[in-house]
Scaffold this active site. Sequence first.
Site, PDB file in Angstrom:
ATOM      1  N   GLY A 133       2.640   1.934  10.816  1.00 25.28           N
ATOM      2  CA  GLY A 133       3.592   3.040  10.675  1.00 25.28           C
ATOM      3  C   GLY A 133       4.348   3.376  11.942  1.00 25.28           C
ATOM      4  N   LYS A 145       0.018   4.268  -0.203  1.00 26.90           N
ATOM      5  CA  LYS A 145      -0.637   5.432   0.408  1.00 26.90           C
ATOM      6  C   LYS A 145      -0.458   6.658  -0.509  1.00 26.90           C
ATOM      7  CE  LYS A 145      -0.074   3.138   4.774  1.00 26.90           C
ATOM      8  NZ  LYS A 145       0.114   3.203   6.204  1.00 26.90           N
ATOM      9  N   ASN A 164       0.858  -1.181   0.000  1.00 24.60           N
ATOM     10  CA  ASN A 164       0.000   0.000   0.000  1.00 24.60           C
ATOM     11  C   ASN A 164       0.897   1.233   0.000  1.00 24.60           C
ATOM     12  OD1 ASN A 164      -1.813   2.037   0.526  1.00 24.60           O
ATOM     13  ND2 ASN A 164      -2.356   1.339   2.595  1.00 24.60           N
ATOM     14  N   SER A 223       3.626  -2.365  10.197  1.00 25.48           N
ATOM     15  CA  SER A 223       5.087  -2.402  10.364  1.00 25.48           C
ATOM     16  C   SER A 223       5.710  -3.713   9.888  1.00 25.48           C
ATOM     17  CB  SER A 223       5.464  -2.096  11.821  1.00 25.48           C
ATOM     18  OG  SER A 223       5.040  -0.798  12.172  1.00 25.48           O
ATOM     19  N   GLU A 248      -6.494   4.586   8.189  1.00 25.46           N
ATOM     20  CA  GLU A 248      -6.308   6.016   7.898  1.00 25.46           C
ATOM     21  C   GLU A 248      -7.580   6.621   7.309  1.00 25.46           C
ATOM     22  OE1 GLU A 248      -2.712   5.412   5.692  1.00 25.46           O
ATOM     23  OE2 GLU A 248      -1.735   4.839   7.566  1.00 25.46           O
ATOM     24  N   GLU A 268      -5.212  -5.274  10.773  1.00 27.92           N
ATOM     25  CA  GLU A 268      -4.185  -4.255  10.971  1.00 27.92           C
ATOM     26  C   GLU A 268      -4.428  -3.545  12.296  1.00 27.92           C
ATOM     27  OE1 GLU A 268      -2.323  -2.939   7.092  1.00 27.92           O
ATOM     28  OE2 GLU A 268      -4.139  -1.759   7.246  1.00 27.92           O
ATOM     29  N   HIS A 310      -9.362   1.133   5.318  1.00 21.07           N
ATOM     30  CA  HIS A 310      -8.058   1.289   5.962  1.00 21.07           C
ATOM     31  C   HIS A 310      -8.202   2.214   7.179  1.00 21.07           C
ATOM     32  CE1 HIS A 310      -3.923   2.459   6.669  1.00 21.07           C
ATOM     33  NE2 HIS A 310      -3.593   1.342   6.048  1.00 21.07           N
TER      34      HIS A 310
END
Length: 255
Positions: A173, A11, A9, A213, A97, A167, A95
Amino acid sequence: MRLPFIAGNWKMNKTVPEAIVYAKQFRRIVEDVTDVEIVVAPPSLAVHAVAEALRSSNVGVAAQDLYWAREGAFTGEISAPMIREAGAEYVIVGHSERRTYFAETNASVNLKTCAALAADLTPIVCIGEKLDEREHGETFAVLDLQIRTALEGLAPEQVGALVIAYEPVWAIGTGHHATADQATEAHRHIRRRLREQFGAEAAERCHIVYGGSVKPANIRDLLAAEEVDGALVGGASLEVESFAEVVARSRPATV
Ligand code: PGA
């Protein structure tokens, strides 16, 4: 038998020319890999160019989000048929985010998942708990609600064809990936719920991948964890070499 599924991904990274350079290099490095399902998710502007650059390769393309209507007055959005037509076969949905910064809800994840399936796209449905939810012992309850709502109304065959990305938000991240035990526990729970709600066959076919990660140094341990069928990789997918290394270390013979 589920082949390992590894998706990168990107992003909001890479211009169209940068994305094309990546795709051309990457396809050469992984061209002999037949035992891993490989996908990259460029920003939507680059989906078409990357799909062209990866044409007739063993690397699939995903969009990072979609809107559920087919077309119409929805400024700024892109639809599932548009994504499909641009050459992608997958789309990431829900996701964290999107949930955190763009007000994505379990209900909108459901609408998007259904729209993706209707356009013959494979949804990569992201779920996962936040740190405070884990600390309060709410991980399974959060996952249950996310699964129940996001997959509401789906037929067992559709669930069998899905990719679910577990996730944990605290791992995305941050450099702090889940341990193999934490991943196993969550993945086992998700698969159990799929079995209860959609039957054994759907639960067995569905890929449940881990994200948060993931990098070359930890992919083997994570994939060796029970019920982990692959990975959704953010930061470590941005460089061709590191993502190719994640793929290489995901090959069944090497795990
Ligand atoms: P990360 O991102 O690998 O950079 O933690 C994972 C993701 O957001 O899917």
